[in-house]
Design a protein around this motif. Structure first.
Motif, PDB file in Angstrom:
ATOM      1  N   MET A 180     -69.568  36.670  24.895  1.00  0.00           N
ATOM      2  CA  MET A 180     -70.229  37.812  25.833  1.00  0.00           C
ATOM      3  C   MET A 180     -70.074  36.682  26.999  1.00  0.00           C
ATOM      4  N   CYS A 181     -69.933  35.872  27.175  1.00  0.00           N
ATOM      5  CA  CYS A 181     -69.589  35.678  28.601  1.00  0.00           C
ATOM      6  C   CYS A 181     -68.607  35.737  29.486  1.00  0.00           C
ATOM      7  N   TYR A 182     -67.440  35.599  28.432  1.00  0.00           N
ATOM      8  CA  TYR A 182     -65.896  36.199  28.878  1.00  0.00           C
ATOM      9  C   TYR A 182     -65.934  37.389  29.203  1.00  0.00           C
ATOM     10  N   VAL A 183     -66.772  38.511  28.585  1.00  0.00           N
ATOM     11  CA  VAL A 183     -66.856  39.760  28.861  1.00  0.00           C
ATOM     12  C   VAL A 183     -67.549  40.202  30.301  1.00  0.00           C
ATOM     13  N   ASN A 184     -68.746  39.880  30.307  1.00  0.00           N
ATOM     14  CA  ASN A 184     -69.490  40.121  31.242  1.00  0.00           C
ATOM     15  C   ASN A 184     -68.283  39.577  32.291  1.00  0.00           C
ATOM     16  N   ASP A 185     -68.009  38.530  32.727  1.00  0.00           N
ATOM     17  CA  ASP A 185     -67.171  37.925  34.031  1.00  0.00           C
ATOM     18  C   ASP A 185     -65.735  38.540  34.044  1.00  0.00           C
ATOM     19  N   PHE A 186     -65.206  39.366  33.246  1.00  0.00           N
ATOM     20  CA  PHE A 186     -64.497  40.297  33.026  1.00  0.00           C
ATOM     21  C   PHE A 186     -64.598  41.097  33.924  1.00  0.00           C
ATOM     22  N   CYS A 187     -65.830  41.723  33.171  1.00  0.00           N
ATOM     23  CA  CYS A 187     -66.365  43.616  33.701  1.00  0.00           C
ATOM     24  C   CYS A 187     -66.846  42.823  35.155  1.00  0.00           C
ATOM     25  N   SER A 188     -67.591  42.230  36.114  1.00  0.00           N
ATOM     26  CA  SER A 188     -67.613  41.311  36.980  1.00  0.00           C
ATOM     27  C   SER A 188     -66.499  41.367  38.564  1.00  0.00           C
ATOM     28  N   TYR A 189     -65.431  40.779  37.393  1.00  0.00           N
ATOM     29  CA  TYR A 189     -64.246  40.543  38.723  1.00  0.00           C
ATOM     30  C   TYR A 189     -63.689  41.460  38.553  1.00  0.00           C
ATOM     31  N   PHE A 190     -63.544  42.739  38.467  1.00  0.00           N
ATOM     32  CA  PHE A 190     -63.448  43.908  38.479  1.00  0.00           C
ATOM     33  C   PHE A 190     -64.253  45.372  39.206  1.00  0.00           C
ATOM     34  N   ALA A 191     -65.314  44.873  38.746  1.00  0.00           N
ATOM     35  CA  ALA A 191     -66.494  45.630  39.695  1.00  0.00           C
ATOM     36  C   ALA A 191     -67.034  44.926  41.051  1.00  0.00           C
ATOM     37  N   LYS A 192     -66.572  44.132  41.169  1.00  0.00           N
ATOM     38  CA  LYS A 192     -66.546  43.954  42.746  1.00  0.00           C
ATOM     39  C   LYS A 192     -65.479  44.343  43.296  1.00  0.00           C
ATOM     40  N   ARG A 193     -63.888  44.475  42.741  1.00  0.00           N
ATOM     41  CA  ARG A 193     -63.231  44.481  43.416  1.00  0.00           C
ATOM     42  C   ARG A 193     -63.284  45.843  43.968  1.00  0.00           C
ATOM     43  N   SER A 194     -63.761  46.986  42.670  1.00  0.00           N
ATOM     44  CA  SER A 194     -63.240  48.203  43.034  1.00  0.00           C
ATOM     45  C   SER A 194     -65.000  49.118  41.941  1.00  0.00           C
ATOM     46  N   PRO A 195     -65.667  48.854  42.980  1.00  0.00           N
ATOM     47  CA  PRO A 195     -67.288  49.197  42.399  1.00  0.00           C
ATOM     48  C   PRO A 195     -67.643  51.259  41.881  1.00  0.00           C
ATOM     49  N   THR A 196     -67.053  51.893  42.608  1.00  0.00           N
ATOM     50  CA  THR A 196     -66.356  53.000  42.075  1.00  0.00           C
ATOM     51  C   THR A 196     -65.756  53.319  41.092  1.00  0.00           C
ATOM     52  N   LYS A 197     -64.276  53.088  41.173  1.00  0.00           N
ATOM     53  CA  LYS A 197     -63.814  53.103  40.340  1.00  0.00           C
ATOM     54  C   LYS A 197     -64.132  52.608  38.885  1.00  0.00           C
ATOM     55  N   PHE A 198     -64.415  51.274  38.674  1.00  0.00           N
ATOM     56  CA  PHE A 198     -64.842  50.767  37.514  1.00  0.00           C
ATOM     57  C   PHE A 198     -66.265  51.842  37.153  1.00  0.00           C
ATOM     58  N   VAL A 199     -67.436  52.664  37.993  1.00  0.00           N
ATOM     59  CA  VAL A 199     -68.364  53.550  37.529  1.00  0.00           C
ATOM     60  C   VAL A 199     -67.992  54.133  37.147  1.00  0.00           C
ATOM     61  N   GLN A 200     -66.532  55.136  37.309  1.00  0.00           N
ATOM     62  CA  GLN A 200     -65.989  56.140  37.176  1.00  0.00           C
ATOM     63  C   GLN A 200     -64.907  56.203  35.579  1.00  0.00           C
ATOM     64  N   ILE A 201     -64.757  54.836  35.628  1.00  0.00           N
ATOM     65  CA  ILE A 201     -63.348  54.068  34.880  1.00  0.00           C
ATOM     66  C   ILE A 201     -64.311  53.898  33.481  1.00  0.00           C
ATOM     67  N   VAL A 202     -64.846  52.865  33.336  1.00  0.00           N
ATOM     68  CA  VAL A 202     -65.354  51.663  32.566  1.00  0.00           C
ATOM     69  C   VAL A 202     -66.382  52.888  31.689  1.00  0.00           C
ATOM     70  N   HIS A 203     -67.394  53.535  32.329  1.00  0.00           N
ATOM     71  CA  HIS A 203     -68.979  53.951  32.170  1.00  0.00           C
ATOM     72  C   HIS A 203     -68.743  55.145  31.167  1.00  0.00           C
ATOM     73  N   PRO A 204     -67.330  55.945  31.315  1.00  0.00           N
ATOM     74  CA  PRO A 204     -67.634  57.008  29.885  1.00  0.00           C
ATOM     75  C   PRO A 204     -66.523  56.120  29.530  1.00  0.00           C
ATOM     76  N   LEU A 205     -65.760  55.483  28.902  1.00  0.00           N
ATOM     77  CA  LEU A 205     -65.183  55.173  28.248  1.00  0.00           C
ATOM     78  C   LEU A 205     -65.860  54.419  27.144  1.00  0.00           C
ATOM     79  N   SER A 206     -67.558  53.406  27.531  1.00  0.00           N
ATOM     80  CA  SER A 206     -68.029  52.216  27.047  1.00  0.00           C
ATOM     81  C   SER A 206     -69.174  53.727  26.587  1.00  0.00           C
ATOM     82  N   THR A 207     -69.519  54.955  26.761  1.00  0.00           N
ATOM     83  CA  THR A 207     -70.236  55.653  26.141  1.00  0.00           C
ATOM     84  C   THR A 207     -69.499  56.739  24.916  1.00  0.00           C
ATOM     85  N   ILE A 208     -68.444  56.922  25.499  1.00  0.00           N
ATOM     86  CA  ILE A 208     -67.651  57.262  23.922  1.00  0.00           C
ATOM     87  C   ILE A 208     -67.623  56.282  22.694  1.00  0.00           C
TER      88      ILE A 208
END
Length: 288
Positions: free
Chosen positions: A1-29
């Motif tokens: 789980m730590c690797y998943v968290n680190d992976f998400c944190s890396y991309f979230a810091k690079r582009s927070p807006t795009k991360f929310v727009q893409i990852v949140h809907p995909l996770s919900t689905i």
């Protein structure tokens, strides 16, 4: 789980807006599709072959109870804000005698209560921030940690019940070879070499279902283990071994889950007011 968290944190810091727009809907689905899949397979394919009469009816009642708590806590977690901005205006400013306990947020440009931290995805400070969860599309903090913990608990419980029921089904239908490693070599050969496995296509479906149930239980299981430790210590994910706020198990339960404590597992609709608004935290040395 730590690797998943680190992976998400890396991309979230690079582009927070795009991360929310893409990852949140995909996770919900992903969450909704997983719930629909497992519920359908269990209730309309596996359970009717395992339970009969009253047993099948009781299994439906259990399934409805678990599903209600999974979806209810998931939705309540998303809808319940733990941001500092959710506090009344007067509570967002420290009283003079407690001002030294508050910390200044460089992003929000104002003082924030103890144990609150800024989230770049939510773009605000969160009361007793635990972490940002992509599966609930929000930060987990003071006001919604109860819902997140029970969401993980009922999700893990559902997968355990599914796995047990599926194992009973395999045993009764004489497909218990799926419980042994040899079956998975046939399963891999079917896809890699286009070789027909010893079992029928129905056994192939059962193998896939068994693997999905097992693998799907790993992530919520690990996350639940962290949350139980957090509950026992009244800590947070990033400061899980911090013991200064540990008031004892029962008091910690009320701090995180409200006045009704562990009884909140019954339903997210059960009212359980928290003991404070998340701006004042009693420390362990003060409770002795």
């Amino acid at each position: 789980m730590c690797y998943v968290n680190d992976f998400c944190s890396y991309f979230a810091k690079r582009s927070p807006t795009k991360f929310v727009q893409i990852v949140h809907p995909l996770s919900t689905i992903f969450v909704l599709a997983g719930i629909v899949y497992f519920f359908s397979v269990q209730m309309f394919f596996i359970a009717p072959k395992v339970y009969k009469g009253m047993g099948y009816m009781l299994y439906w009642i259990l399934a409805i109870f678990i599903t209600h708590n999974i979806l209810g806590n998931w939705l309540a977690c998303y809808r319940t804000s733990s941001s500092v901005e959710s506090l009344p205006k007067e509570a967002q400013v420290p009283v003079p005698e407690e001002e030294h306990l508050w910390r200044f947020c460089d992003t929000c440009k104002k003082l924030m209560p103890p144990r609150s931290w800024h989230c770049g995805l939510c773009k605000c400070c969160i009361l007793r921030r635990d972490h940002h969860c992509i599966f609930t599309s929000t930060c987990i903090g003071h006001n919604n940690q109860r819902y997140f913990l029970w969401f993980l608990f009922h999700l893990s419980f559902a997968l355990v019940v599914s796995l047990v029921t599926f194992c009973i089904y395999l045993n009764r239908t004489h497909c218990n070879t799926l419980l042994y490693p040899e079956m998975y070599s046939h399963f891999l050969l079917y896809f890699i070499c286009d070789a027909q496995p010893d079992k029928s296509k129905e056994s192939l479906f059962e193998t896939v279902a068994y693997l999905l149930i097992f693998l799907a239980g790993l992530m919520p299981g690990f996350m639940l283990a962290y949350q139980i430790q957090i509950l026992c210590l009244n800590a947070t994910y990033n400061q899980i071994y911090e013991l200064v706020y540990d008031l004892g198990f029962l008091r910690n339960c009320k701090v995180i889950m409200g006045q009704r404590g562990l009884w909140t597992f019954i339903s997210p609709l059960l009212k359980s007011p928290l003991p404070h608004d998340g701006t004042k935290w009693e420390m362990k040395k003060e409770s002795n």
